[in-house]
Every structure is written in C-alpha cells, then in structure tokens.
Design a protein around this motif. Structure first.
Motif, short mmCIF file in Angstrom:
data_model
loop_
_atom_site.label_atom_id
_atom_site.label_comp_id
_atom_site.label_asym_id
_atom_site.label_seq_id
_atom_site.Cartn_x
_atom_site.Cartn_y
_atom_site.Cartn_z
N ARG A 21 0.81 -1.21 0.00
CA ARG A 21 0.00 0.00 0.00
C ARG A 21 0.85 1.28 0.00
O ARG A 21 0.56 2.23 -0.73
CB ARG A 21 -0.95 0.00 1.21
N GLU A 22 1.92 1.28 0.82
CA GLU A 22 2.74 2.49 0.93
C GLU A 22 3.50 2.78 -0.36
O GLU A 22 3.98 3.91 -0.56
CB GLU A 22 3.72 2.37 2.10
N VAL A 23 3.62 1.79 -1.25
CA VAL A 23 4.30 1.99 -2.53
C VAL A 23 3.28 2.22 -3.65
O VAL A 23 3.39 3.17 -4.43
CB VAL A 23 5.18 0.77 -2.88
N GLY A 24 2.29 1.34 -3.71
CA GLY A 24 1.34 1.37 -4.82
C GLY A 24 0.39 2.55 -4.83
O GLY A 24 0.11 3.13 -5.89
N GLN A 25 -0.12 2.91 -3.65
CA GLN A 25 -1.11 3.99 -3.64
C GLN A 25 -0.56 5.33 -4.10
O GLN A 25 -1.21 6.03 -4.89
CB GLN A 25 -1.75 4.13 -2.25
N PRO A 26 0.65 5.75 -3.66
CA PRO A 26 1.19 7.00 -4.19
C PRO A 26 1.39 6.97 -5.71
O PRO A 26 1.16 7.98 -6.39
CB PRO A 26 2.54 7.14 -3.47
N ILE A 27 1.79 5.82 -6.26
CA ILE A 27 1.97 5.70 -7.70
C ILE A 27 0.64 5.91 -8.41
O ILE A 27 0.54 6.65 -9.40
CB ILE A 27 2.56 4.32 -8.06
N VAL A 28 -0.42 5.26 -7.90
CA VAL A 28 -1.74 5.40 -8.50
C VAL A 28 -2.22 6.84 -8.41
O VAL A 28 -2.77 7.40 -9.38
CB VAL A 28 -2.75 4.45 -7.81
N CYS A 29 -2.03 7.47 -7.26
CA CYS A 29 -2.50 8.84 -7.07
C CYS A 29 -1.79 9.82 -8.00
O CYS A 29 -2.44 10.68 -8.61
CB CYS A 29 -2.31 9.26 -5.61
N TRP A 30 -0.48 9.68 -8.12
CA TRP A 30 0.26 10.59 -8.99
C TRP A 30 -0.09 10.35 -10.45
O TRP A 30 -0.19 11.30 -11.24
CB TRP A 30 1.76 10.44 -8.76
N ILE A 41 -15.75 15.44 -19.07
CA ILE A 41 -16.26 15.90 -17.77
C ILE A 41 -16.39 14.73 -16.80
O ILE A 41 -15.98 14.81 -15.64
CB ILE A 41 -17.61 16.62 -17.95
N GLY A 42 -16.98 13.62 -17.28
CA GLY A 42 -17.13 12.45 -16.41
C GLY A 42 -15.81 11.88 -15.97
O GLY A 42 -15.64 11.51 -14.80
N ALA A 43 -14.82 11.83 -16.88
CA ALA A 43 -13.49 11.32 -16.54
C ALA A 43 -12.83 12.23 -15.51
O ALA A 43 -12.14 11.76 -14.59
CB ALA A 43 -12.63 11.22 -17.79
N PHE A 44 -13.02 13.53 -15.66
CA PHE A 44 -12.44 14.50 -14.72
C PHE A 44 -13.02 14.28 -13.32
O PHE A 44 -12.29 14.26 -12.33
CB PHE A 44 -12.73 15.92 -15.20
N ILE A 45 -14.34 14.10 -13.24
CA ILE A 45 -15.01 13.89 -11.94
C ILE A 45 -14.52 12.60 -11.29
O ILE A 45 -14.20 12.56 -10.09
CB ILE A 45 -16.54 13.87 -12.11
N ILE A 46 -14.45 11.53 -12.07
CA ILE A 46 -13.99 10.24 -11.54
C ILE A 46 -12.55 10.33 -11.06
O ILE A 46 -12.19 9.80 -10.00
CB ILE A 46 -14.14 9.13 -12.59
N ALA A 47 -11.71 11.04 -11.81
CA ALA A 47 -10.30 11.18 -11.43
C ALA A 47 -10.14 12.00 -10.16
O ALA A 47 -9.38 11.62 -9.25
CB ALA A 47 -9.52 11.83 -12.58
N VAL A 48 -10.85 13.11 -10.06
CA VAL A 48 -10.75 13.96 -8.86
C VAL A 48 -11.27 13.23 -7.63
O VAL A 48 -10.65 13.27 -6.57
CB VAL A 48 -11.51 15.29 -9.07
N THR A 49 -12.41 12.55 -7.77
CA THR A 49 -12.96 11.80 -6.62
C THR A 49 -12.09 10.59 -6.30
O THR A 49 -12.16 10.06 -5.19
CB THR A 49 -14.40 11.33 -6.90
N GLY A 80 -6.21 9.35 -1.82
CA GLY A 80 -4.77 9.24 -1.67
C GLY A 80 -4.07 10.49 -1.20
O GLY A 80 -3.05 10.42 -0.51
N PHE A 81 -4.58 11.64 -1.59
CA PHE A 81 -3.98 12.92 -1.19
C PHE A 81 -4.87 13.60 -0.15
O PHE A 81 -6.01 13.96 -0.44
CB PHE A 81 -3.82 13.84 -2.40
N LYS A 82 -4.35 13.80 1.05
CA LYS A 82 -5.15 14.41 2.11
C LYS A 82 -5.57 15.83 1.77
O LYS A 82 -6.62 16.31 2.23
CB LYS A 82 -4.36 14.39 3.42
N TRP A 83 -4.77 16.52 0.96
CA TRP A 83 -5.09 17.90 0.63
C TRP A 83 -6.29 18.03 -0.30
O TRP A 83 -6.90 19.09 -0.38
CB TRP A 83 -3.87 18.60 0.01
N VAL A 84 -6.63 16.94 -1.01
CA VAL A 84 -7.76 17.01 -1.96
C VAL A 84 -9.10 17.17 -1.23
O VAL A 84 -9.83 18.13 -1.50
CB VAL A 84 -7.77 15.78 -2.88
N PRO A 85 -9.48 16.25 -0.30
CA PRO A 85 -10.75 16.45 0.40
C PRO A 85 -10.76 17.73 1.22
O PRO A 85 -11.78 18.41 1.33
CB PRO A 85 -10.87 15.21 1.29
#
Length: 409
Positions: free
Chosen positions: A157-166, A221-229, A234-239
């Motif tokens: 998790r500590e490796v994969g999740q940051p990769i996915v988020c970035w 638009i839909g892809a943007f919403i899915i990506a942001v949500t 993964g990023f605490k600053w987003v919510p």
C-alpha cells in the motif's frame, strides 16, 4: 538558354505557438509515462463497477429466507461465530469477533475479525438461527483482488497507492492538455465532423485517431469527476481543499477518529444482556429495523461501543456512526464527518461524504453505474489509442522534398 522556374505565390505555413508546443509535448510524454497505470486503474474500475450486482448472484450465502421471528442478538451471533472459527480458543486474546453487522431484511448477518495470517475475515450467519453459512477471507475474494489492483497496483500500500494517485493526477493534466489539442481552430463543417464524429469507414489509422479524440472529448467531464474523486482517497489535501472551497473557508473535520468511554473507572457490570446488545436493541427500535446496522464491540476497557447505521442499500454517504459509553450506555458525541446524520451535515459535509458514491456512479443508481463503467472503459482505451497514434507517427518515413526542374527556352 536555361531559365529559373517562374515564381509562384507560396503561403507561409504558420507554426505552432509556444503554448501549443509545450501543451502537446506535455500531453505526449506524460501520457507515455502514466499510460500503463491509467489503463490498469481504469480497467479494474470497470470490473469493479457492478461488484454488488454480480456478487449477489455468485454469492448466495449473502441471503437468507425471511422468517417471522426476531434476529439473534450481536452477543449471541458473536459467540456462535467464535466457536465456529476458534473452537476452544474462542474468546481468548486474538480469537475474538470484533463486530456484527445486520445488512438488512433477507440478508445474512456478518461477524468480522482480523486474522494475522489471512487478514480480514467475514463469517456469514443466518440471523434467525445462528447457522454459519460461510466463512470467507476477504483478501481472497475476486473483487477484493480487483480493488487492491485499483488502489495499489497489487503492490504494498505504501508503494502502490502514491503511484496510483500521482498517475491519476497526471491523467487530469492529460485531460486538460488533450482538450487544448482537440479544440477546433474554426467551425467549418470539415473541422466539426473531425472533432465530433468518428469516421468508421476510414482507415484503421483514422478510426483510431477519432476514437482517441472524439471519445476523449465526450467523456471529458465524467473522466475528470472520476479522477478527482479518486485522488480524494490518496492525497489528504484534496478532500480538505474541496471542503474548504465548498464551505467558504472552513476546516474539514476528520474523516475517522476514535472516542473513548468517559467513565472508564466504573467496573463492568454483569447483566442479562451485554452493553452491545442493549445498544443494538435500542437502535433497532429507533430505526424500525430498516437499513443496515453494525455493532462494533468494545475490545479494551477504555473503548466506546460503535454503532453504524445506513438507511441505503446501494450507497454509503448516509452512513451514520454513533458512539456509546460501554458502562453507562450514554451516547458520546463524536467529532468526525460521519458522527452526525447526513441530514444534519452542511453542504460541504454532504459533498465530501458523497465522494465514494460519486466515484463509482452509485449516486445515480444503476444508470449512474453504467455511465461510470462506460467512462472508465473509454479512459482505459485512451492510453492504448494514444500510444498507437504516437507509434504510427514515430515510424512514419519523412517525405522526400521535390526537386525543381529547370526549363529550357
């Protein structure tokens, strides 16, 4: 006598602006860097979209025949599950059920605990008789494996999740740069057709190009919403940023938190019913035995009893977690987003709580899930069609410059 060829008026072709050059360069190389990750995340999202619907067919042990009698209490189901799973070790440290969930009418109760070797365990029981229907290691469930790939690429998790988020954050940049590249220079019919329609009877190269550009535009638009949500997790600053904007500058409460019983000095009393049973009975009547109700057992002397209620079957945003002192049964007011009902929350509270259901499309029912599925499918195709476009241009041989022939008078 040889004469030079007559001069013809040649219109100088205007090159790309610096902005477009940088934009196109970013779109190309960011796409190549993140493509395989975006593909994996998108395709696993497609597979997971109908997890509940498929599981309800392939996992019949989730359901029971409705009977005209009351459910067994949490402590009774806890005892049965512990005996089934641990035998003589039942109730001893490391051999204890942590929670019991009642998912709703016609559904099996679920007793849960965490095992050091197999991970999160789920024991399905008939809530009327206590019959054990199935004991399952969640980590071995097909959709759980898909979800781990979606979140972590099957890495730690500590490796994969940051990769996915970035990679997802890069995908958001790609959506913006792609829109700049797609934007038609003028609205002549030829450009409109090229930008909004797929020319199915054209060559493979042209169809692939249209699939990348046209489908990318329609799902933007839909892809943007899915990506942001998605990067919300993964990023605490987003919510925190979403909440700050939606609330007009307020700080977001914590999403999770632990509360302790405030009367820990009082010794546990022996009673006919356990404290958890009393809370369960009280809330069952309060909620008229509708929706899903889960009771989290207090493990330590200082722990509070946690009870989570969700009136909806397909969504999570209305989930309400309430805390109770394990000795006095007095309700303790928690400080997280989910420690108050959805209706009591502010607009910003509601928006943040809906994030997951927006991400998977559940907020729009089955229609929303279908839309999310199709958008994710297109997102999975974009790295593929984009790579084919790039590869085709890379292999394209430069045209030989025509040689001007002299004319003889």
């Amino acid at each position: 006598m040889a004469t030079a060829p007559p001069k013809t008026a040649v219109k100088k072709k205007r090159g790309k602006s610096l902005f477009r050059t940088i934009n196109d360069w970013l779109h190309l190389w960011l796409g190549l860097v993140s493509g395989i990750i975006v593909f994996i995340v998108s395709i696993t999202g497609c597979i997971y979209a109908f997890q509940k619907e498929i599981s309800s067919v392939t996992q019949p042990y989730q359901f029971v025949q409705v009977e005209a009698k009351p459910y067994l209490s949490p402590s009774a189901l806890k005892k049965i599950a512990e005996q089934h799973q641990f035998g003589d070790k039942a109730g001893k440290p490391g051999s204890v059920i942590n929670a019991v969930q009642y998912p709703g009418t016609g559904k099996a109760a679920i007793a849960t605990y965490r095992d050091k070797q197999t991970g999160y365990m789920m024991v399905y029981l008939n809530p009327y008789s206590g019959q054990v229907l199935k004991a399952k290691a969640l980590e071995k469930d097909f959709f759980r494996i898909v979800l781990i790939g979606h979140f972590n690429l099957w890495l730690p998790r500590e490796v994969g999740q940051p990769i996915v988020c970035w990679a997802t954050l890069i995908f958001i940049v790609l959506l913006i740069t792609g829109l700049v590249m797609w934007w038609p220079k003028n609205l002549r019919k030829a450009n409109v057709d090229k930008s909004f329609k797929i020319k199915w009877k054209a060559t493979f190269k042209r169809v692939n190009y249209d699939l990348h550009n046209v489908l990318g535009f329609y799902t933007l638009i839909g892809a943007f919403i899915i990506a942001v949500t998605g990067i919300y997790f993964g990023f605490k600053w987003v919510p925190k940023s979403i909440y700050w904007v939606a609330s007009g500058g307020k700080t977001m409460p914590e999403r999770r938190g632990a509360m302790l019983s405030d009367t820990t000095a009082i010794p546990a009393q022996k009673a006919l019913y356990s404290a958890e049973d009393s809370i369960w009975s009280k809330l069952s009547h309060e909620y008229s035995n509708t929706g899903s109700l889960s009771i989290q057992f207090a493990q330590k002397k200082s722990d509070a009893i946690s009870a989570s209620y969700n009136p909806e079957q397909e969504t999570f945003y209305k989930n309400h977690t309430r805390l109770f002192d394990r000795y006095t049964l007095k309700e303790i007011q928690g400080q997280t987003l989910y420690n108050k009902s959805y209706e009591q929350g502010s607009g910003a509270d509601k928006l943040v709580r809906m994030d997951y259901d927006i991400h998977v499309g559940a907020i729009g029912g089955i229609a929303g899930k279908i839309i999310a599925f199709l958008i994710s499918l297109v997102c999975a195709s974009l790295p593929v069609t984009g790579f084919i476009i790039w590869w085709g241009k890379k292999r394209k041989k430069p045209k030989a410059k025509p040689v001007a022939k002299a004319t003889v008078a």
